[in-house]
Scaffold this motif. Structure first.
Motif, PDB file in Angstrom:
ATOM      1  N   LEU A  20     -58.728   8.027  19.037  1.00 22.63           N
ATOM      2  CA  LEU A  20     -57.538   7.613  18.295  1.00 22.63           C
ATOM      3  C   LEU A  20     -56.330   7.980  19.140  1.00 22.63           C
ATOM      4  CD1 LEU A  20     -58.475   8.945  14.736  1.00 22.63           C
ATOM      5  CD2 LEU A  20     -58.652   6.592  15.547  1.00 22.63           C
ATOM      6  N   ARG A  21     -55.494   6.993  19.446  1.00 20.37           N
ATOM      7  CA  ARG A  21     -54.352   7.207  20.341  1.00 20.37           C
ATOM      8  C   ARG A  21     -53.052   6.939  19.581  1.00 20.37           C
ATOM      9  NH1 ARG A  21     -54.318   7.487  25.820  1.00 20.37           N
ATOM     10  NH2 ARG A  21     -56.472   6.710  25.883  1.00 20.37           N
ATOM     11  N   LEU A  22     -52.016   7.733  19.873  1.00 22.00           N
ATOM     12  CA  LEU A  22     -50.737   7.643  19.174  1.00 22.00           C
ATOM     13  C   LEU A  22     -49.652   7.143  20.128  1.00 22.00           C
ATOM     14  CD1 LEU A  22     -50.837  11.116  17.337  1.00 22.00           C
ATOM     15  CD2 LEU A  22     -51.851   8.951  16.623  1.00 22.00           C
ATOM     16  N   MET A  23     -48.978   6.045  19.741  1.00 20.99           N
ATOM     17  CA  MET A  23     -47.894   5.499  20.556  1.00 20.99           C
ATOM     18  C   MET A  23     -46.607   5.450  19.741  1.00 20.99           C
ATOM     19  SD  MET A  23     -49.357   4.700  23.508  1.00 20.99           S
ATOM     20  CE  MET A  23     -48.175   3.590  24.264  1.00 20.99           C
ATOM     21  N   TYR A  24     -45.484   5.671  20.410  1.00 19.63           N
ATOM     22  CA  TYR A  24     -44.147   5.571  19.810  1.00 19.63           C
ATOM     23  C   TYR A  24     -43.884   6.713  18.816  1.00 19.63           C
ATOM     24  CZ  TYR A  24     -45.107   0.820  21.518  1.00 19.63           C
ATOM     25  OH  TYR A  24     -45.482  -0.255  22.285  1.00 19.63           O
ATOM     26  N   LEU A  25     -43.902   7.924  19.321  1.00 22.76           N
ATOM     27  CA  LEU A  25     -43.605   9.108  18.509  1.00 22.76           C
ATOM     28  C   LEU A  25     -42.143   9.490  18.694  1.00 22.76           C
ATOM     29  CD1 LEU A  25     -46.804  11.038  19.581  1.00 22.76           C
ATOM     30  CD2 LEU A  25     -46.354  10.321  17.232  1.00 22.76           C
ATOM     31  N   TYR A  26     -41.363   9.478  17.614  1.00 25.32           N
ATOM     32  CA  TYR A  26     -39.957   9.872  17.715  1.00 25.32           C
ATOM     33  C   TYR A  26     -39.895  11.377  17.956  1.00 25.32           C
ATOM     34  CZ  TYR A  26     -34.938   9.615  16.832  1.00 25.32           C
ATOM     35  OH  TYR A  26     -33.561   9.642  16.970  1.00 25.32           O
ATOM     36  N   PRO A  27     -39.110  11.836  18.939  1.00 22.25           N
ATOM     37  CA  PRO A  27     -39.152  13.254  19.335  1.00 22.25           C
ATOM     38  C   PRO A  27     -38.997  14.258  18.193  1.00 22.25           C
ATOM     39  CG  PRO A  27     -37.873  11.989  20.908  1.00 22.25           C
ATOM     40  CD  PRO A  27     -38.196  11.046  19.785  1.00 22.25           C
ATOM     41  N   SER A  28     -37.989  14.060  17.339  1.00 27.64           N
ATOM     42  CA  SER A  28     -37.734  15.052  16.293  1.00 27.64           C
ATOM     43  C   SER A  28     -38.742  14.967  15.150  1.00 27.64           C
ATOM     44  CB  SER A  28     -36.316  14.884  15.736  1.00 27.64           C
ATOM     45  OG  SER A  28     -36.141  13.583  15.186  1.00 27.64           O
ATOM     46  N   GLY A  29     -39.627  13.979  15.173  1.00 29.90           N
ATOM     47  CA  GLY A  29     -40.622  13.849  14.115  1.00 29.90           C
ATOM     48  C   GLY A  29     -41.959  14.487  14.444  1.00 29.90           C
ATOM     49  N   ILE A  30     -42.103  15.023  15.659  1.00 32.00           N
ATOM     50  CA  ILE A  30     -43.374  15.622  16.076  1.00 32.00           C
ATOM     51  C   ILE A  30     -43.443  17.056  15.554  1.00 32.00           C
ATOM     52  CG2 ILE A  30     -44.817  16.261  18.043  1.00 32.00           C
ATOM     53  CD1 ILE A  30     -43.462  13.992  19.600  1.00 32.00           C
ATOM     54  N   THR A  31     -44.348  17.303  14.630  1.00 35.27           N
ATOM     55  CA  THR A  31     -44.460  18.612  13.984  1.00 35.27           C
ATOM     56  C   THR A  31     -45.566  19.449  14.618  1.00 35.27           C
ATOM     57  OG1 THR A  31     -46.064  17.798  12.361  1.00 35.27           O
ATOM     58  CG2 THR A  31     -43.719  17.583  11.801  1.00 35.27           C
ATOM     59  N   ASP A  32     -45.500  20.761  14.400  1.00 36.91           N
ATOM     60  CA  ASP A  32     -46.578  21.641  14.854  1.00 36.91           C
ATOM     61  C   ASP A  32     -47.888  21.296  14.159  1.00 36.91           C
ATOM     62  OD1 ASP A  32     -44.835  22.905  16.518  1.00 36.91           O
ATOM     63  OD2 ASP A  32     -44.739  24.792  15.405  1.00 36.91           O
ATOM     64  N   GLU A  33     -47.807  20.847  12.922  1.00 34.89           N
ATOM     65  CA  GLU A  33     -49.014  20.460  12.193  1.00 34.89           C
ATOM     66  C   GLU A  33     -49.722  19.320  12.908  1.00 34.89           C
ATOM     67  OE1 GLU A  33     -50.378  19.276   7.631  1.00 34.89           O
ATOM     68  OE2 GLU A  33     -48.308  18.913   8.284  1.00 34.89           O
ATOM     69  N   ARG A  90     -42.864  13.194   3.776  1.00 40.78           N
ATOM     70  CA  ARG A  90     -42.708  13.454   5.201  1.00 40.78           C
ATOM     71  C   ARG A  90     -44.022  14.010   5.729  1.00 40.78           C
ATOM     72  NH1 ARG A  90     -37.812  13.100   7.299  1.00 40.78           N
ATOM     73  NH2 ARG A  90     -38.427  14.362   9.090  1.00 40.78           N
ATOM     74  N   GLY A  91     -44.237  13.816   7.026  1.00 44.05           N
ATOM     75  CA  GLY A  91     -45.449  14.333   7.633  1.00 44.05           C
ATOM     76  C   GLY A  91     -46.709  13.598   7.218  1.00 44.05           C
ATOM     77  N   GLN A  92     -46.572  12.356   6.751  1.00 44.24           N
ATOM     78  CA  GLN A  92     -47.742  11.620   6.277  1.00 44.24           C
ATOM     79  C   GLN A  92     -48.633  11.132   7.415  1.00 44.24           C
ATOM     80  OE1 GLN A  92     -48.728  11.126   2.906  1.00 44.24           O
ATOM     81  NE2 GLN A  92     -47.310  12.852   2.936  1.00 44.24           N
ATOM     82  N   LEU A  93     -48.125  11.172   8.648  1.00 47.97           N
ATOM     83  CA  LEU A  93     -48.952  10.780   9.780  1.00 47.97           C
ATOM     84  C   LEU A  93     -50.176  11.686   9.888  1.00 47.97           C
ATOM     85  CD1 LEU A  93     -49.461   9.034  12.271  1.00 47.97           C
ATOM     86  CD2 LEU A  93     -47.971  10.575  13.574  1.00 47.97           C
ATOM     87  N   VAL A  94     -49.998  12.971   9.635  1.00 44.90           N
ATOM     88  CA  VAL A  94     -51.128  13.906   9.670  1.00 44.90           C
ATOM     89  C   VAL A  94     -52.146  13.546   8.602  1.00 44.90           C
ATOM     90  CG1 VAL A  94     -51.801  16.310   9.263  1.00 44.90           C
ATOM     91  CG2 VAL A  94     -49.829  15.801  10.709  1.00 44.90           C
ATOM     92  N   SER A  95     -51.685  13.218   7.407  1.00 46.79           N
ATOM     93  CA  SER A  95     -52.609  12.824   6.334  1.00 46.79           C
ATOM     94  C   SER A  95     -53.376  11.565   6.710  1.00 46.79           C
ATOM     95  CB  SER A  95     -51.831  12.591   5.036  1.00 46.79           C
ATOM     96  OG  SER A  95     -51.172  13.767   4.611  1.00 46.79           O
ATOM     97  N   LEU A  96     -52.684  10.617   7.342  1.00 46.11           N
ATOM     98  CA  LEU A  96     -53.347   9.391   7.772  1.00 46.11           C
ATOM     99  C   LEU A  96     -54.425   9.697   8.817  1.00 46.11           C
ATOM    100  CD1 LEU A  96     -53.752   6.344   8.095  1.00 46.11           C
ATOM    101  CD2 LEU A  96     -51.773   6.331   9.639  1.00 46.11           C
ATOM    102  N   LEU A  97     -54.095  10.521   9.794  1.00 42.13           N
ATOM    103  CA  LEU A  97     -55.054  10.844  10.848  1.00 42.13           C
ATOM    104  C   LEU A  97     -56.280  11.546  10.276  1.00 42.13           C
ATOM    105  CD1 LEU A  97     -52.589  11.989  13.648  1.00 42.13           C
ATOM    106  CD2 LEU A  97     -54.062   9.964  13.700  1.00 42.13           C
TER     107      LEU A  97
END
Length: 448
Positions: A232-245, A213-220
């Motif tokens: 770098l722009r982010l599209m289609y973020l599911y609400p409950s998946g947006i972390t403070d990290e 989980r949270g692998q989007l941060v590792s990718l970025l």
């Protein structure tokens, strides 16, 4: 001759597939044609997500089929979501088509096209290969301007929203490797790309199928360290998946543009439960507060779906009351479409089409005033703008975008003073603000 004409319909994720098809065919010696009358093979990459997209796809198929009347030797090939959704039914209903290929058949297409006209292929009009996940090793020809590109980081989806067919069309979530995506991003940068927009059915789900989980941060982080791409722009973020990290990374790294595209779909808890969305209104309010606290000044974009089965006037009132509280910078609204095969198809209390339109108009009208006021904050500011080229409105104007405007989706900056070239970054003083667009003059230019 090995010539083809390709039409791409649907979302940016579909466009990436079309770019792969184009690149693969070029690599096999095919030549692309801008006009259908110049091509031996006509290809259309379809969308089958909702009924309006299905109808657009059918209309385009019939339009291309008309070219075969004067030239019976032409071949018509239909690929993509429409094929994956309706499968064998299309063979009977569209005899004009010579070959149907599902969403997973991209890499097979050059071989399949080479076989068109053979007797064995005449009986094999429907091809539905096994699941496919693109890699950076595949050739790709961009259809976007040279300085920006979409990058698809996953395929499929595991969310199973009750109104959506994507899991049945595109299959379960499959994430690309981080190393592979960095290779692709580096290649795009070497080709002149200055802005990459990451897309997926659910960007925040990236890596979950690989046990993390949270692998989007590792990718970025890998993209930031492995490339020098300015935006770098982010599209289609599911609400409950947006972390403070994720939010803290966006604040710390100016190359991640402060723009969050979060399809909320609704704010009524009752409607959200029926949609099988994994959050409630309180979660939405808390999320928007977190974003604005951690990333001050960030642009927020969302989409809402009105007229869902069982939606009442009270539910719509909740939505209208929420808009001035949320103050979205960009907002899209769509009427619910009753799709065959979705869970929502069997739900009670479907809303009349005229009422759906009435509700949609009410939301858009309310948002227009909010957008007009929100846009005023830019007047007098100097913003970095990525120049797109001559304006679509007038040859006397240039057109570009700030960090707060996504390509092909949001408004733009109309530049009425100064000279520059497409793909350049310039500093623009904003002098006017309208509901969707900004107006300004170039004050400095040059690289970031």
């Amino acid at each position: 001759m090995k010539t083809f004409h390709l039409v791409s319909l649907g979302c940016p994720k579909n466009l990436v597939d079309s770019e792969l098809v184009y690149g693969l065919l070029l690599a096999q010696g095919w030549q692309g044609c801008d006009l259908p009358d110049e091509a031996a093979v006509l290809i259309i990459n379809t969308c089958g997500f909702i009924q309006s997209a299905v109808e657009e796809s059918i209309d385009e198929i019939l339009r291309l089929a008309s070219w075969k009347q004067d030239d019976p030797g032409k071949k018509l090939v239909v690929i993509g979501c429409l094929v994956q959704r309706y499968r064998r039914r299309l063979v009977e209903e569209l005899p004009e088509v010579d070959l149907f290929v599902g969403t997973e058949g991209i890499t097979s297409l050059p071989e399949l096209l080479a076989g068109l006209g053979r007797s064995d292929m005449a009986e094999r009009k429907m091809v539905l290969p096994d699941r496919f996940l693109m890699t950076a090793a595949l050739p790709r020809r961009l259809s976007t301007p040279f300085f920006r590109a979409w990058m698809k980081i996953t395929e499929g989806c595991d969310n199973h929203c009750s109104y959506c067919l994507i899991p049945s069309i595109r299959g379960p979530l499959r994430s690309r490797e981080i190393e592979d995506l960095v290779i692709e991003a580096d290649r795009l940068e070497q080709g002149g790309v200055r802005e990459i927009t990451l897309v997926a059915q659910d960007l925040t789900a990236y890596g979950e199928d690989r046990g993390g989980r949270g692998q989007l941060v590792s990718l970025l982080k890998a993209l930031l360290s492995g490339t020098s791409i300015p935006w770098l722009r982010l599209m289609y973020l599911y609400p409950s998946g947006i972390t403070d990290e994720l939010l803290h990374l966006a604040r710390a790294e100016p190359r991640i543009v402060p723009y969050f595209d979060i399809p909320l779909q609704h704010v009524s808890d009752r409607v959200l439960r029926a949609m099988n969305r994994r959050y409630a209104r309180a979660d939405i309010e808390q999320l928007l507060g977190r974003i604005r606290t951690i990333v001050p000044g960030a642009a927020l974009r969302t989409t809402f779906l009105v007229g869902f089965p069982g939606e009442t006037e009270a539910d719509v009132e909740q939505l209208l009351e929420f808009l001035p509280i949320a103050r979205f910078d960009h907002l899209g609204v769509f009427p619910y479409a009753n799709e065959e095969g979705c869970a929502a198809e069997q739900m009670a209390d479907h809303v009349a089409e005229a009422e759906k339109q009435h509700r949609l108009d009410a939301v858009l009208t309310a948002q227009a005033d909010i957008s007009a006021n929100t846009q005023q904050r830019f007047v007098g500011r100097v913003e970095r703008v990525l120049v797109e080229g001559v304006s679509r409105e007038s040859e006397l104007l240039l057109e570009g975008r700030t960090r707060y405007q996504a390509p092909d989706i949001d408004g733009c900056v109309l530049i009425n003073e100064g000279e520059t070239s497409p793909g350049e970054f310039v500093d623009v003083e904003i002098t006017e603000a309208h509901v969707y667009d900004l107006v300004g003059r170039i004050v400095t230019s040059g690289e970031d």
